[in-house]
Scaffold this motif. Structure first.
Motif, short mmCIF file in Angstrom:
data_model
loop_
_atom_site.label_atom_id
_atom_site.label_comp_id
_atom_site.label_asym_id
_atom_site.label_seq_id
_atom_site.Cartn_x
_atom_site.Cartn_y
_atom_site.Cartn_z
N ALA A 223 0.82 -1.21 0.00
CA ALA A 223 0.00 0.00 0.00
C ALA A 223 0.85 1.27 0.00
O ALA A 223 0.45 2.30 -0.57
CB ALA A 223 -0.94 0.01 1.22
N ARG A 224 2.03 1.21 0.60
CA ARG A 224 2.91 2.39 0.66
C ARG A 224 4.01 2.35 -0.40
O ARG A 224 4.92 3.17 -0.38
CB ARG A 224 3.53 2.51 2.06
CG ARG A 224 2.51 2.77 3.16
CD ARG A 224 3.18 2.86 4.53
NE ARG A 224 4.12 3.97 4.62
CZ ARG A 224 3.79 5.23 4.90
NH1 ARG A 224 2.51 5.54 5.09
NH2 ARG A 224 4.71 6.18 4.97
N LYS A 225 3.93 1.39 -1.34
CA LYS A 225 5.00 1.21 -2.31
C LYS A 225 4.57 1.41 -3.76
O LYS A 225 5.40 1.29 -4.67
CB LYS A 225 5.62 -0.19 -2.16
CG LYS A 225 6.19 -0.51 -0.80
CD LYS A 225 7.31 0.45 -0.38
CE LYS A 225 8.56 0.33 -1.23
NZ LYS A 225 9.41 -0.81 -0.86
N LEU A 249 -10.02 -0.86 -3.30
CA LEU A 249 -9.04 -0.35 -2.34
C LEU A 249 -9.75 0.27 -1.13
O LEU A 249 -10.79 0.89 -1.26
CB LEU A 249 -8.16 0.72 -3.00
CG LEU A 249 -7.42 0.32 -4.28
CD1 LEU A 249 -6.61 1.49 -4.80
CD2 LEU A 249 -6.54 -0.89 -4.06
N SER A 250 -9.14 0.12 0.04
CA SER A 250 -9.65 0.81 1.22
C SER A 250 -9.42 2.30 1.03
O SER A 250 -8.61 2.74 0.20
CB SER A 250 -8.92 0.33 2.47
OG SER A 250 -7.56 0.76 2.45
N ASP A 251 -10.11 3.11 1.83
CA ASP A 251 -9.95 4.57 1.73
C ASP A 251 -8.50 4.97 1.98
O ASP A 251 -7.96 5.85 1.29
CB ASP A 251 -10.87 5.27 2.73
CG ASP A 251 -12.34 5.16 2.35
OD1 ASP A 251 -12.63 4.79 1.18
OD2 ASP A 251 -13.20 5.42 3.21
N GLU A 252 -7.86 4.34 2.96
CA GLU A 252 -6.48 4.69 3.29
C GLU A 252 -5.54 4.32 2.14
O GLU A 252 -4.69 5.13 1.74
CB GLU A 252 -6.04 3.98 4.56
CG GLU A 252 -4.61 4.30 4.96
CD GLU A 252 -4.16 3.54 6.20
OE1 GLU A 252 -3.01 3.76 6.64
OE2 GLU A 252 -4.95 2.73 6.72
N LEU A 258 -3.14 7.26 -4.76
CA LEU A 258 -3.43 8.39 -5.65
C LEU A 258 -2.54 9.60 -5.40
O LEU A 258 -2.35 10.40 -6.32
CB LEU A 258 -4.90 8.80 -5.52
CG LEU A 258 -5.92 7.84 -6.13
CD1 LEU A 258 -7.33 8.35 -5.89
CD2 LEU A 258 -5.67 7.63 -7.61
N GLY A 259 -2.02 9.73 -4.20
CA GLY A 259 -1.23 10.94 -3.96
C GLY A 259 -0.30 10.89 -2.78
O GLY A 259 0.77 11.50 -2.79
N GLY A 260 -0.69 10.17 -1.72
CA GLY A 260 0.10 10.19 -0.50
C GLY A 260 1.51 9.67 -0.68
O GLY A 260 2.47 10.25 -0.16
#
Length: 268
Positions: A223-225, A249-252, A258-260
């Motif tokens: 999710a962070r990659k 996908l979950s909201d997080e 998309l951007g984080g």
């Protein structure tokens, strides 16, 4: 915030280059005959709700398709929306290092991109190594392409496994590998999972064409990659996002994708 991690505002030299003729078979479009205004790119971003787009220079052997100064000029027209990404001639290593410093220190660029298929050598080629060192010193990510090539050029140099050696040699280097890595997506996921500073972006693929294993990785420990990209103007941003809801996908995770992640990795 939605950030497009891989775009380019093309020059006519770029858009009309014969190397992209094979892509026009897919997009069913003709090569443009007039320079695309920056306002058109911004309008396409607005249509899709894209807040910012990283736009890159294109430097190939003996052929500058989009120069760093042209990118800087485009960014100057919409500084709140466009983010510069530089490129360099790897055949002249010291000139490349000096240009990377100029791109970051004077032009304000947030990354450097070099495409192995343009040079027909893998990213482990010795000519890349001064570029990696300069990116580490300047604190900017190195962006590149993985997977097969749409242009009729050798795809082997895009094998994601080459980045394993690069990441071992330069553990501080942040690497953003665009275009998913198909048909070696499992390799891309393995390298990204192994190395803290290696990421994938989904440019050149619409959401409905993401490989199943990439979607599973994105939903899970990736999710962070993984970050969103379009390869604009090949794909309008709206087309790239069209089937996003089907990914489940979950909201997080959706916000990170998309951007984080791009915001964090590129320091935006």
């Amino acid at each position: 915030m939605i950030i497009d991690a891989w775009g380019q505002h093309p020059t006519l030299r770029h858009s009309q280059d014969p190397i992209f003729d094979s892509l026009r078979r897919w997009t069913k479009t003709e090569a443009p005959t007039e320079q695309l205004p920056v306002s058109v790119t911004i309008a396409m971003m607005d249509q899709a709700g894209i807040d910012r787009m990283l736009i890159s220079a294109w430097v190939a052997p003996r052929n500058v398709m989009i120069s760093n100064d042209e990118v800087a000029g485009f960014v100057a027209e919409a500084p709140d929306r466009l983010v510069g990404v530089g490129s360099v001639d790897i055949s002249r290593p010291m000139d490349a290092v000096r240009e990377i410093r100029r791109c970051v220190r004077e032009l304000g660029f947030r990354a450097i991109r070099v495409l192995p298929w343009l040079w027909e050598v893998p990213p482990t080629d010795r000519r890349f190594y001064p570029v990696y060192a300069a990116c580490v010193e300047e604190g900017v990510p190195f962006c590149t392409q993985i997977g097969h090539t749409g242009p009729l050029m050798p795809s082997e140099v895009g094998r994601p496994i080459y980045l394993d050696q690069v990441a071992l040699d330069f553990p501080e280097l942040v690497i953003v590998a665009g275009h998913i890595g198909y048909p070696w997506t499992d390799e891309a996921i393995a390298v990204t999972t192994k190395h803290e500073n290696v990421y994938i972006d989904t440019s050149a693929y619409t959401a409905r064409r993401y490989p199943d294993q990439l979607v599973a990785y994105l939903r899970g420990n990736g999710a962070r990659k993984v970050m969103f990209g379009t390869n604009y103007p090949m794909f309008p941003p709206a087309a790239a996002l069209k089937d996003l809801d089907a990914l489940g996908l979950s909201d997080e995770t959706r916000a990170l994708f998309l951007g984080g992640n791009a915001r964090r990795v590129f320091g935006l």
